[in-house]
Each structure stands twice: as C-alpha cells, then as structure tokens.
Motif scaffolding. Sequence first.
Motif, PDB file in Angstrom:
ATOM      1  N   PRO A  25       0.817  -1.223   0.000  1.00  0.00           N
ATOM      2  CA  PRO A  25       0.000   0.000   0.000  1.00  0.00           C
ATOM      3  C   PRO A  25       0.847   1.269   0.000  1.00  0.00           C
ATOM      4  O   PRO A  25       0.563   2.209  -0.733  1.00  0.00           O
ATOM      5  CB  PRO A  25      -0.818  -0.099   1.285  1.00  0.00           C
ATOM      6  CG  PRO A  25      -0.808  -1.527   1.639  1.00  0.00           C
ATOM      7  CD  PRO A  25       0.514  -2.065   1.135  1.00  0.00           C
TER       8      PRO A  25
ATOM      9  N   ILE B  79      -6.468   0.646   1.904  1.00  0.00           N
ATOM     10  CA  ILE B  79      -6.301  -0.700   1.366  1.00  0.00           C
ATOM     11  C   ILE B  79      -7.366  -0.885   0.301  1.00  0.00           C
ATOM     12  O   ILE B  79      -8.544  -1.099   0.589  1.00  0.00           O
ATOM     13  CB  ILE B  79      -6.419  -1.771   2.465  1.00  0.00           C
ATOM     14  CG1 ILE B  79      -5.349  -1.549   3.537  1.00  0.00           C
ATOM     15  CG2 ILE B  79      -6.286  -3.162   1.846  1.00  0.00           C
ATOM     16  CD1 ILE B  79      -5.415  -2.516   4.689  1.00  0.00           C
ATOM     17  N   GLU B  80      -6.943  -0.769  -0.952  1.00  0.00           N
ATOM     18  CA  GLU B  80      -7.872  -0.830  -2.079  1.00  0.00           C
ATOM     19  C   GLU B  80      -8.293  -2.276  -2.311  1.00  0.00           C
ATOM     20  O   GLU B  80      -7.453  -3.165  -2.434  1.00  0.00           O
ATOM     21  CB  GLU B  80      -7.199  -0.251  -3.320  1.00  0.00           C
ATOM     22  CG  GLU B  80      -8.164   0.013  -4.442  1.00  0.00           C
ATOM     23  CD  GLU B  80      -7.520   0.782  -5.574  1.00  0.00           C
ATOM     24  OE1 GLU B  80      -7.684   0.354  -6.720  1.00  0.00           O
ATOM     25  OE2 GLU B  80      -6.851   1.810  -5.310  1.00  0.00           O
ATOM     26  N   VAL B  81      -9.618  -2.497  -2.365  1.00  0.00           N
ATOM     27  CA  VAL B  81     -10.141  -3.859  -2.537  1.00  0.00           C
ATOM     28  C   VAL B  81     -10.987  -4.022  -3.793  1.00  0.00           C
ATOM     29  O   VAL B  81     -11.374  -5.138  -4.124  1.00  0.00           O
ATOM     30  CB  VAL B  81     -10.938  -4.328  -1.301  1.00  0.00           C
ATOM     31  CG1 VAL B  81     -10.037  -4.412  -0.082  1.00  0.00           C
ATOM     32  CG2 VAL B  81     -12.124  -3.433  -1.024  1.00  0.00           C
TER      33      VAL B  81
ATOM     34  N   ARG C 280     -12.095   1.172  -1.153  1.00  0.00           N
ATOM     35  CA  ARG C 280     -11.011   0.782  -0.257  1.00  0.00           C
ATOM     36  C   ARG C 280     -11.444   0.841   1.184  1.00  0.00           C
ATOM     37  O   ARG C 280     -12.503   1.367   1.510  1.00  0.00           O
ATOM     38  CB  ARG C 280      -9.801   1.680  -0.483  1.00  0.00           C
ATOM     39  CG  ARG C 280     -10.102   3.147  -0.206  1.00  0.00           C
ATOM     40  CD  ARG C 280      -9.168   4.082  -0.911  1.00  0.00           C
ATOM     41  NE  ARG C 280      -9.453   4.056  -2.340  1.00  0.00           N
ATOM     42  CZ  ARG C 280      -8.682   4.578  -3.273  1.00  0.00           C
ATOM     43  NH1 ARG C 280      -7.589   5.212  -2.937  1.00  0.00           N
ATOM     44  NH2 ARG C 280      -8.990   4.507  -4.534  1.00  0.00           N
TER      45      ARG C 280
ATOM     46  N   ARG D 133      -7.186  -7.361  -1.763  1.00  0.00           N
ATOM     47  CA  ARG D 133      -6.284  -6.278  -2.189  1.00  0.00           C
ATOM     48  C   ARG D 133      -5.318  -6.785  -3.248  1.00  0.00           C
ATOM     49  O   ARG D 133      -5.120  -6.163  -4.283  1.00  0.00           O
ATOM     50  CB  ARG D 133      -5.508  -5.740  -0.989  1.00  0.00           C
ATOM     51  CG  ARG D 133      -4.466  -4.687  -1.371  1.00  0.00           C
ATOM     52  CD  ARG D 133      -3.320  -4.574  -0.394  1.00  0.00           C
ATOM     53  NE  ARG D 133      -2.561  -5.815  -0.324  1.00  0.00           N
ATOM     54  CZ  ARG D 133      -1.694  -6.087   0.642  1.00  0.00           C
ATOM     55  NH1 ARG D 133      -1.505  -5.245   1.628  1.00  0.00           N
ATOM     56  NH2 ARG D 133      -1.019  -7.216   0.649  1.00  0.00           N
TER      57      ARG D 133
ATOM     58  N   HIS E 189      -7.120  -7.619  -6.549  1.00  0.00           N
ATOM     59  CA  HIS E 189      -7.506  -6.382  -7.224  1.00  0.00           C
ATOM     60  C   HIS E 189      -6.274  -5.743  -7.883  1.00  0.00           C
ATOM     61  O   HIS E 189      -6.351  -5.281  -9.028  1.00  0.00           O
ATOM     62  CB  HIS E 189      -8.156  -5.415  -6.247  1.00  0.00           C
ATOM     63  CG  HIS E 189      -8.480  -4.089  -6.856  1.00  0.00           C
ATOM     64  ND1 HIS E 189      -9.470  -3.935  -7.807  1.00  0.00           N
ATOM     65  CD2 HIS E 189      -7.926  -2.882  -6.688  1.00  0.00           C
ATOM     66  CE1 HIS E 189      -9.514  -2.679  -8.176  1.00  0.00           C
ATOM     67  NE2 HIS E 189      -8.593  -2.019  -7.517  1.00  0.00           N
TER      68      HIS E 189
END
Length: 99
Positions: free
Chosen positions: A10, A23-25, A59, A89, A92
């Motif tokens: 991250p 935290i991009e999901v 996120r 994460r 993605h």
Amino acid sequence: AFEAAIGSAPRQACGWRSPIVPIEVGSEAAALEAAARLQRSGFLVPAIRPPTVPEGTSRLRVVVTAGHEEEEVAELARALSESGVLRLRDAHARGEGEY
C-alpha cells in the motif's frame, strides 16, 4: 509492525505518509462486506467508496496511531488477513476479476 504484517504494497502503490492506510479492494460491495466483517471482529475500518473514490477503487480506511498498542496493531493485521481483505487487495492489484 503493521507494515510488516500487511506488506509494504500500500505504501509503495500510493505513496502514503500518514496514519491513514488505504487498502484498495475493488468494488463497493467488497469494501462494504470487508468493513462489516472487520467491525464484527471489533475493528472500525470504514469503507471508502464512490463518489469519494473512482468506481472500482473502493477501499478500506485503516488508521494506525501512536495510541495503538503493538498488540492491537498485530490483531488488526491478523483480522485483515483472516477476513480475506489482503487477498482481495492483492487480487484487485493484479486486475483479477470483479470483486
């Protein structure tokens, strides 16, 4: 401790330098579901979703401060892992499917 537990991806990906760790999901649904799972585990980790962020980049907003004990941070990292958030994460980031 937190970065060691979740990896430095991250920080490297978005260059963050604050107590807020995004935290991009992926999808809005994935972010909302992950936030709910974490809340059931005792952690307040809100989902950030459109229109605040672009579609497909929802996120979780993790905030780690000096007021958190090392054990609390380790527990959060475990919860992120056990809830599947880190798997989401990573998938993605690799562009694998719709989440």
